[in-house]
Motif scaffolding. Sequence first.
Motif, PDB file in Angstrom:
ATOM      1  N   GLY A  10       0.840  -1.206   0.000  1.00  0.00           N
ATOM      2  CA  GLY A  10       0.000   0.000   0.000  1.00  0.00           C
ATOM      3  C   GLY A  10       0.863   1.239   0.000  1.00  0.00           C
ATOM      4  O   GLY A  10       2.068   1.175   0.280  1.00  0.00           O
ATOM      5  N   LEU A  11       0.232   2.352  -0.299  1.00  0.00           N
ATOM      6  CA  LEU A  11       0.954   3.617  -0.345  1.00  0.00           C
ATOM      7  C   LEU A  11       1.562   3.955   1.017  1.00  0.00           C
ATOM      8  O   LEU A  11       1.114   3.441   2.046  1.00  0.00           O
ATOM      9  CB  LEU A  11      -0.007   4.740  -0.720  1.00  0.00           C
ATOM     10  CG  LEU A  11      -0.341   4.954  -2.189  1.00  0.00           C
ATOM     11  CD1 LEU A  11      -1.238   6.178  -2.307  1.00  0.00           C
ATOM     12  CD2 LEU A  11       0.913   5.176  -3.014  1.00  0.00           C
ATOM     13  N   MET A  12       2.504   4.869   0.988  1.00  0.00           N
ATOM     14  CA  MET A  12       3.056   5.413   2.235  1.00  0.00           C
ATOM     15  C   MET A  12       1.901   5.945   3.084  1.00  0.00           C
ATOM     16  O   MET A  12       0.958   6.532   2.556  1.00  0.00           O
ATOM     17  CB  MET A  12       3.985   6.595   1.898  1.00  0.00           C
ATOM     18  CG  MET A  12       5.153   6.215   1.035  1.00  0.00           C
ATOM     19  SD  MET A  12       6.095   7.656   0.440  1.00  0.00           S
ATOM     20  CE  MET A  12       5.402   7.879  -1.204  1.00  0.00           C
ATOM     21  N   LYS A  16       0.923   0.249   7.043  1.00  0.00           N
ATOM     22  CA  LYS A  16       1.531  -1.088   6.889  1.00  0.00           C
ATOM     23  C   LYS A  16       2.414  -1.476   8.069  1.00  0.00           C
ATOM     24  O   LYS A  16       2.295  -2.573   8.612  1.00  0.00           O
ATOM     25  CB  LYS A  16       2.393  -1.132   5.602  1.00  0.00           C
ATOM     26  CG  LYS A  16       1.607  -1.058   4.316  1.00  0.00           C
ATOM     27  CD  LYS A  16       2.535  -0.761   3.153  1.00  0.00           C
ATOM     28  CE  LYS A  16       3.070   0.620   3.296  1.00  0.00           C
ATOM     29  NZ  LYS A  16       3.969   1.130   2.322  1.00  0.00           N
ATOM     30  N   ASP A  35      12.054  -2.037   4.030  1.00  0.00           N
ATOM     31  CA  ASP A  35      12.830  -0.793   4.174  1.00  0.00           C
ATOM     32  C   ASP A  35      13.806  -0.883   5.351  1.00  0.00           C
ATOM     33  O   ASP A  35      14.968  -0.498   5.238  1.00  0.00           O
ATOM     34  CB  ASP A  35      11.898   0.405   4.419  1.00  0.00           C
ATOM     35  CG  ASP A  35      11.230   0.879   3.134  1.00  0.00           C
ATOM     36  OD1 ASP A  35      11.716   0.532   2.042  1.00  0.00           O
ATOM     37  OD2 ASP A  35      10.220   1.592   3.238  1.00  0.00           O
ATOM     38  N   ARG A  59      15.189   0.718  -6.254  1.00  0.00           N
ATOM     39  CA  ARG A  59      14.238  -0.321  -6.708  1.00  0.00           C
ATOM     40  C   ARG A  59      14.961  -1.649  -6.944  1.00  0.00           C
ATOM     41  O   ARG A  59      14.402  -2.720  -6.699  1.00  0.00           O
ATOM     42  CB  ARG A  59      13.508   0.126  -7.981  1.00  0.00           C
ATOM     43  CG  ARG A  59      12.660   1.384  -7.837  1.00  0.00           C
ATOM     44  CD  ARG A  59      11.491   1.189  -6.898  1.00  0.00           C
ATOM     45  NE  ARG A  59      10.800   2.450  -6.620  1.00  0.00           N
ATOM     46  CZ  ARG A  59      10.160   2.727  -5.499  1.00  0.00           C
ATOM     47  NH1 ARG A  59      10.076   1.840  -4.533  1.00  0.00           N
ATOM     48  NH2 ARG A  59       9.580   3.887  -5.331  1.00  0.00           N
ATOM     49  N   GLU A  62      15.561  -3.143  -3.532  1.00  0.00           N
ATOM     50  CA  GLU A  62      14.277  -3.545  -2.962  1.00  0.00           C
ATOM     51  C   GLU A  62      13.811  -4.873  -3.586  1.00  0.00           C
ATOM     52  O   GLU A  62      13.333  -5.773  -2.892  1.00  0.00           O
ATOM     53  CB  GLU A  62      13.291  -2.411  -3.252  1.00  0.00           C
ATOM     54  CG  GLU A  62      11.883  -2.588  -2.771  1.00  0.00           C
ATOM     55  CD  GLU A  62      11.040  -1.323  -3.069  1.00  0.00           C
ATOM     56  OE1 GLU A  62      10.566  -0.706  -2.134  1.00  0.00           O
ATOM     57  OE2 GLU A  62      10.860  -0.969  -4.254  1.00  0.00           O
ATOM     58  N   THR A  80       6.144  -3.855   3.361  1.00  0.00           N
ATOM     59  CA  THR A  80       6.933  -3.453   2.200  1.00  0.00           C
ATOM     60  C   THR A  80       6.893  -1.938   1.990  1.00  0.00           C
ATOM     61  O   THR A  80       5.972  -1.270   2.454  1.00  0.00           O
ATOM     62  CB  THR A  80       6.353  -4.133   0.936  1.00  0.00           C
ATOM     63  OG1 THR A  80       4.974  -3.761   0.814  1.00  0.00           O
ATOM     64  CG2 THR A  80       6.454  -5.640   1.012  1.00  0.00           C
ATOM     65  N   GLY A  81       7.867  -1.430   1.263  1.00  0.00           N
ATOM     66  CA  GLY A  81       7.834  -0.026   0.855  1.00  0.00           C
ATOM     67  C   GLY A  81       6.716   0.163  -0.172  1.00  0.00           C
ATOM     68  O   GLY A  81       6.436  -0.729  -0.970  1.00  0.00           O
ATOM     69  N   GLY A  82       6.094   1.346  -0.145  1.00  0.00           N
ATOM     70  CA  GLY A  82       4.912   1.591  -0.976  1.00  0.00           C
ATOM     71  C   GLY A  82       5.127   1.395  -2.477  1.00  0.00           C
ATOM     72  O   GLY A  82       4.192   1.057  -3.201  1.00  0.00           O
ATOM     73  N   LEU A 122      10.261  10.683  -1.565  1.00  0.00           N
ATOM     74  CA  LEU A 122       9.333  10.964  -2.675  1.00  0.00           C
ATOM     75  C   LEU A 122       8.271  11.995  -2.307  1.00  0.00           C
ATOM     76  O   LEU A 122       7.484  12.399  -3.146  1.00  0.00           O
ATOM     77  CB  LEU A 122       8.659   9.671  -3.145  1.00  0.00           C
ATOM     78  CG  LEU A 122       9.586   8.654  -3.797  1.00  0.00           C
ATOM     79  CD1 LEU A 122       8.801   7.440  -4.265  1.00  0.00           C
ATOM     80  CD2 LEU A 122      10.321   9.264  -4.984  1.00  0.00           C
ATOM     81  N   ARG A 138      -0.057   5.331  -9.157  1.00  0.00           N
ATOM     82  CA  ARG A 138      -0.050   3.935  -8.693  1.00  0.00           C
ATOM     83  C   ARG A 138      -1.417   3.259  -8.816  1.00  0.00           C
ATOM     84  O   ARG A 138      -1.562   2.105  -8.404  1.00  0.00           O
ATOM     85  CB  ARG A 138       0.401   3.897  -7.226  1.00  0.00           C
ATOM     86  CG  ARG A 138       1.744   4.567  -7.006  1.00  0.00           C
ATOM     87  CD  ARG A 138       2.776   3.599  -6.494  1.00  0.00           C
ATOM     88  NE  ARG A 138       4.080   4.254  -6.440  1.00  0.00           N
ATOM     89  CZ  ARG A 138       4.738   4.527  -5.327  1.00  0.00           C
ATOM     90  NH1 ARG A 138       4.220   4.180  -4.167  1.00  0.00           N
ATOM     91  NH2 ARG A 138       5.922   5.106  -5.372  1.00  0.00           N
TER      92      ARG A 138
END
Length: 167
Positions: A10-12, A16, A35, A59, A62, A80-82, A122, A138
């Motif tokens: 999911g997004l930042m 999460k 992360d 990326r 990651e 996970t990272g977004g 970001l 996204r």
Amino acid sequence: MNKRHILLIGLMGTGKTTVGKRLARVLERPWIDTDQFLEGKWGYSIADYFAKYGEEAFRDEETAVLQTLLTDSPPSVITTGGGIVLREVNRERMKKHGFVIHLDADPQTIAKRLKNDQTRPLLQGDLHNRIKQIYRERQGKYDFADLRIDTSRLTVDEVLKEILANV
Ligand code: S3P
């Protein structure tokens, strides 16, 4: 409950990490955050890594770490990272190795949650506009998840309850 990993995407700012940590405790599974894992490996922050090497290099790192964690870890809760969903290979691997949960939230809620955050490279500049832009960019990328929960108006306990009813 089967033996696969549980993955939170999911997004930042969708919760999460907060939810994942609690979920792991309840299920008595290890909690791993991609992360945090990378920061531990490098010895410095995501923001510093971005500044030094840029997003594409991040990326690549990651993607590599996700692959290792998915195949080499015992059944875990993995947060996970977004942006991990940006690469198709990551989406495929997560789906293959885990039960994938998409935590969502509307852009206004995300902006409210992240208004004092300095750690996300970001989101530099106009926070509201950056979030709206990333949200748009996204769109659809998280749709492969097995379960989607809109966390905008839910407490952490309510999100947990919803997850536990479905895993
Ligand atoms: C990113 C999200 C961050 C972190 C990096 C990039 C993204 O993780 O991986 O700053 O592209 O959405 P969180 O989603 O945990 O904030």
